[in-house]
Scaffold this active site. Structure first.
Site, PDB file in Angstrom:
ATOM      1  N   GLN A  97     -75.169 -38.964 -19.064  1.00 46.30           N
ATOM      2  CA  GLN A  97     -73.890 -39.532 -18.647  1.00 46.30           C
ATOM      3  C   GLN A  97     -72.726 -38.751 -19.249  1.00 46.30           C
ATOM      4  O   GLN A  97     -71.745 -38.443 -18.552  1.00 46.30           O
ATOM      5  CB  GLN A  97     -73.793 -41.006 -19.048  1.00 46.30           C
ATOM      6  CG  GLN A  97     -72.528 -41.672 -18.528  1.00 46.30           C
ATOM      7  CD  GLN A  97     -72.446 -43.142 -18.864  1.00 46.30           C
ATOM      8  OE1 GLN A  97     -73.117 -43.628 -19.766  1.00 46.30           O
ATOM      9  NE2 GLN A  97     -71.613 -43.873 -18.145  1.00 46.30           N
ATOM     10  N   ILE A 100     -72.405 -35.451 -17.180  1.00 45.81           N
ATOM     11  CA  ILE A 100     -71.822 -35.533 -15.836  1.00 45.81           C
ATOM     12  C   ILE A 100     -70.342 -35.889 -15.919  1.00 45.81           C
ATOM     13  O   ILE A 100     -69.552 -35.497 -15.056  1.00 45.81           O
ATOM     14  CB  ILE A 100     -72.581 -36.534 -14.944  1.00 45.81           C
ATOM     15  CG1 ILE A 100     -72.217 -36.341 -13.458  1.00 45.81           C
ATOM     16  CG2 ILE A 100     -72.337 -37.960 -15.364  1.00 45.81           C
ATOM     17  CD1 ILE A 100     -72.593 -34.988 -12.889  1.00 45.81           C
ATOM     18  N   HIS A 101     -69.928 -36.583 -16.976  1.00 45.33           N
ATOM     19  CA  HIS A 101     -68.507 -36.861 -17.168  1.00 45.33           C
ATOM     20  C   HIS A 101     -67.730 -35.601 -17.532  1.00 45.33           C
ATOM     21  O   HIS A 101     -66.497 -35.620 -17.544  1.00 45.33           O
ATOM     22  CB  HIS A 101     -68.312 -37.922 -18.252  1.00 45.33           C
ATOM     23  CG  HIS A 101     -68.616 -39.310 -17.791  1.00 45.33           C
ATOM     24  ND1 HIS A 101     -68.296 -40.429 -18.532  1.00 45.33           N
ATOM     25  CD2 HIS A 101     -69.218 -39.775 -16.667  1.00 45.33           C
ATOM     26  CE1 HIS A 101     -68.686 -41.515 -17.882  1.00 45.33           C
ATOM     27  NE2 HIS A 101     -69.256 -41.140 -16.752  1.00 45.33           N
ATOM     28  N   ASN A 102     -68.429 -34.523 -17.831  1.00 46.36           N
ATOM     29  CA  ASN A 102     -67.812 -33.223 -18.078  1.00 46.36           C
ATOM     30  C   ASN A 102     -67.736 -32.395 -16.795  1.00 46.36           C
ATOM     31  O   ASN A 102     -66.955 -31.449 -16.711  1.00 46.36           O
ATOM     32  CB  ASN A 102     -68.618 -32.457 -19.124  1.00 46.36           C
ATOM     33  CG  ASN A 102     -67.924 -31.241 -19.685  1.00 46.36           C
ATOM     34  OD1 ASN A 102     -67.846 -31.053 -20.891  1.00 46.36           O
ATOM     35  ND2 ASN A 102     -67.420 -30.373 -18.820  1.00 46.36           N
TER      36      ASN A 102
END
Length: 531
Positions: A97, A100-102
């Site tokens: 998580q 993917i937030h990057n």
């Protein structure tokens, strides 16, 4: 002797010159690729690996399958705990998580496409009214040249693609923000450090920083109580926030080190060097630990290729990399230093809950590396499927339904069509997908044939490849994405230029990061992603 001294000073002067003139990454991703400076930067379109399905004259995808919530009730309903076949820890899904937030964010537009709720749905229509819906707002898209191929085409022949609001490179924007303004607001602007709040349980991210937008989807607590970090979803759960905390602490440790070693450096130079080292640390953990745990192995780096587009694919962010939602268990686990299990926090009460860190990050980190996650499969816990960001009827949502609706909104082709376009053999029978009879039966009850299966469902249903924790379809999409992410990054930490710049970084395993940024953490296994 004099010649040696002259040589030393020449080399030293060259190194100082290189160091002082070093180009660091932009915050937006712009300029990474010199041939195409906008490539992979914020607010640019996703790319596609496969042609999307056709859209009707009203701009909606042609769908003949059951509504997303109906599919969710048949396929994803989880009644019992199913432990990870690969014995992976909760930290594995937390790093996914964080990662993917990057790399990707699909922002909604005002155009609503509500999810129809089946009549008498146990959670969302218990009174059997029959007209209930769940909110879903379509993803923001932009018109693109049709000659790029593999785009959504409307009735007028115009081509569109959904927008990635984040830069696609693994560049630490999750910590530092995707603009110089946001980053400056998060910095102390002294000694190269990031703002942190000193507490009795250790340094934590600051709260309510002006100019740093943060989401608060659950609205359980006032937004001014939430932590301020570089990516607006950082408060979604305390496990995610704990990773932010560890890496921010490590940034400040590095900043103090560089300020001591290089008194001639100003705040900006110390900050950029510390940031560069943390980016290297994130890249190293991802490719040396996370990807081998996910895929079984990953090839060694072969160098930068300016012809490789590192932009995130729609199939990766919308479909394959959402496998992590099936990994989540019903609780955030907390453990004491001596290994005693403390009072856990139900997932449905963890969303955007700043008080989940009141005991510090150490009890939570222990829980993440001790507790075995749920197996990667079609099943999803009730707290995600019925209580996402709130109670049913009071703002609560269904994550599985939203994932399916987003796949359809983005025009992701059906499972067999996607497999064909990826060069994989299409399946003929339910048993070609999975050897599990229960999963086969759920697929049969939800779809008329194997050709109708939503790609998100089909990928999750597949038997795992040997040595991997995902099936063949998701394996290929994930492998393809991370190969391009690395090869197309001019600032990748393994390039000769970045090795010179980051020669003082001393990057390590994730386990070592945890040990040096926590207090009295206790035993930390070498691979924190596996029990």
């Amino acid at each position: 002797m004099r010649l040696n001294l002259i040589s030393f000073f020449i080399i030293f002067t060259i190194l100082v010159s290189i160091s002082n003139s070093q180009e660091f990454r932009s915050y937006t991703g712009e300029g990474n690729n010199k041939q195409n400076p906008k490539q992979g930067s914020i607010f640019t379109p996703f790319i596609r690996l496969a042609n999307p399905i056709k859209f009707n004259k009203n701009g909606f995808p042609n769908i003949t399958n059951q509504p997303s919530r109906a599919i969710s009730n048949i396929i994803f309903d989880q009644q019992t705990h199913i432990g990870s076949k690969e014995h992976l820890t909760d930290m594995f899904n937390m790093w996914g998580q964080f990662l993917i937030h990057n790399m990707a964010l699909s922002k909604p537009e005002p155009n609503s496409w509500p999810i129809k709720v089946p009549k008498c749905d146990q959670y969302f229509d218990p009174a059997c009214i029959g007209n209930k819906t769940m909110n879903y707002f379509r993803t923001r898209a932009t018109e693109v040249p049709c000659d790029v191929g593999k785009t959504v085409v409307d009735e007028d022949g115009k081509c569109y693609e959904q927008i990635n609001s984040l830069g696609s490179y693994i560049d630490g924007n999750v910590l530092y923000g995707n603009s110089e303004e946001i980053c400056k607001n998060l910095r102390s602007l002294s000694g190269g450090e990031m703002k942190m709040t000193v507490t009795d349980v250790g340094d934590l991210p600051p709260k309510n920083v002006p100019g740093v937008p943060m989401d608060n989807d659950a609205n359980l607590f006032p937004i001014d109580q939430l932590y301020s970090v570089g990516e607006r979803r950082g408060n979604e759960n305390p496990g995610l926030l704990s990773i932010h905390t560890l890496l921010l602490r490590d940034h400040n440790r590095l900043a103090r080190k560089f300020a001591r070693l290089h008194p001639e450096w100003d705040d900006e130079r110390v900050f950029q060097q510390s940031r560069s080292c943390i980016i290297e640390q994130i890249q190293k953990i991802t490719y040396d630990e996370y990807l081998p745990t996910t895929l079984g192995s990953f090839p060694s780096y072969t160098g930068y290729d300016a012809n490789v587009n590192a932009q995130v694919s729609n199939e990766f962010t919308t479909t394959a990399f959402r496998f992590g939602h099936s990994e989540v268990g019903p609780f955030m686990e907390y453990y004491s230093e001596n290994g005693t299990r403390l009072q856990p926090l139900p997932i449905k009460f963890s969303y955007f809950n700043p008080h989940a860190l009141n005991r510090g990050v150490e009890p939570l980190i222990r829980g993440l590396i001790i507790n075995e996650e749920e197996n990667i499969d079609i099943y999803m816990i009730s707290d995600l499927r019925n209580f996402l960001f709130g109670k049913p009827g009071q703002g609560g949502l269904d994550l599985a339904s939203r994932n399916l609706q987003r796949n359809r909104d983005h025009g992701i082709p059906p499972y067999n069509s996607l497999r064909r376009q990826l060069g994989l053999r299409p399946v003929q029978t339910w048993s070609d997908i999975t050897s599990d009879p229960q999963i086969q039966n759920r697929l049969k009850n939800a779809y008329k044939s194997v050709d109708d299966i939503d790609s998100y469902v089909g990928g999750l249903a597949e038997d795992h490849m040997e040595g991997s924790c995902v099936g063949q379809t998701f394996y290929l999409i994930i492998y393809e994405q991370f190969f391009r992410t690395r090869a197309g990054d001019r600032f990748w930490y393994e390039t000769p230029e970045m090795r010179m710049v980051n020669r003082e970084c001393e990057t390590t395993t994730f386990a070592e990061v945890i040990k040096r940024t926590t207090s009295n953490i206790g035993y930390v296994q070498p691979n924190v992603f596996r029990k």
